[in-house]
Design an enzyme around this catalytic site. Sequence first.
Site, PDB file in Angstrom:
ATOM      1  CG  MET A   1       0.086  -7.513 -10.099  1.00 50.85           C
ATOM      2  SD  MET A   1      -1.295  -8.269  -9.200  1.00 50.85           S
ATOM      3  CE  MET A   1      -0.501  -9.063  -7.881  1.00 50.85           C
TER       4      MET A   1
ATOM      5  CB  CYS B   1       6.208   1.299 -11.527  1.00 47.91           C
ATOM      6  SG  CYS B   1       7.189   0.513 -10.248  1.00 47.91           S
TER       7      CYS B   1
ATOM      8  CG  HIS C   1      -3.569   2.298  -9.749  1.00 48.61           C
ATOM      9  ND1 HIS C   1      -2.462   1.821  -9.103  1.00 48.61           N
ATOM     10  CD2 HIS C   1      -4.578   2.227  -8.846  1.00 48.61           C
ATOM     11  CE1 HIS C   1      -2.774   1.477  -7.865  1.00 48.61           C
ATOM     12  NE2 HIS C   1      -4.051   1.719  -7.685  1.00 48.61           N
TER      13      HIS C   1
END
Length: 327
Positions: free
Chosen positions: A14, A96, A167
Amino acid sequence: MPQFTLHRYCSAPMLGATDRHFRQLARFLSQKALLYTELVHAQALVRGTYALTLPAQAQGAPVALQLAGGETQDLAQAAAIATPYGFSEINLNIGCPSPKGVAGQFGLCLMEDPPLVARCFRACRQATNLPVTIKCRLGSNPAYPWEKLLNFVELLAQEGCQTFIVHARKADLKRYDTHQNRSLVPLDYPAVYRLKELYPQLEWVINGNITNNEEAAAHLRYVDGVMLGRSLYHNLFLLEEVDRLFFALPTPKRTREEYLKERALPYIEREIAQGAPLSHFVRHLLGLYQYQRQATFWRRYLSQNAYKPGATLEVVYKALEEMASRS
Ligand SMILES: Cc1cc2nc3c(=O)[nH]c(=O)nc-3n(C[C@H](O)[C@H](O)[C@H](O)COP(=O)(O)O)c2cc1C
């Protein structure tokens, strides 16, 4: 069937959060969790100053270095530069959704071009003897075909990729900003479970809105590992039970106060003595009492006092004293 354990419990990369101080504070709570660095652009390693910080970055191993980039040469060079510094793996960021990623041709937009990702992967793999892993999403847009995702996986597996961190949602760059792409696009955990069923020889780590260790344990019935981002950052003490729950290590239970006094505060004291400001550490500890009775007091007291010019560790000790006197 291979038994995968290294990625059983991971803390997510992060940017702006999981810096080396966060990782060290996390490491005092769990020896076994795999901690990811923030995203590091390959050019920051090759041409920037990040390389100067490398000797400190893998402290508290196992630590995975996450690289971003879309240029095979830069990625290879970055992987080679980082190799001697003790990381347990190089992870490629293919998830991202930020505008910078789109403009700079790194992150999620690379999912549009699986052969390019395969070339980036190959370049890194040839440049390092560390394992190279992939962090991606289920797709880079709402219409991303399942077959394209399978093709992406198969191309990378052919290049020798063993580990995929997924993800569990697609993204929608046309409708949503970076923040919304982490929350508004629906999650699809079963799709990640399905990937594990289809490719059981590969290691699958699931990520996205896992809020506690019970949920993490439930996912482990279907996949090899879990990765927690926001909920772990905002509730660091989740890590206290991780070695016992997920790695069967018989570690003694500790209270938050023991953790602070025995491990975290002595570390912060040493770092402050070398010139680091208190605020660099306190921000990682604001969520230490999350879901506890004292959570609001702790967060408010530190926020109001630890950021004042000249603030010292006394602020944290005072907060602890005050909480002890209230209980
Ligand atoms: C502030 C912030 C910074 C992030 N930076 C990165 C990053 O550097 N690299 C990356 O792969 N993902 C990054 N992510 C995404 C997380 O790693 C993770 O995939 C996402 O937050 C979903 O997991 P969670 O719901 O457990 O937080 C970031 C997320 C947040 C909230």
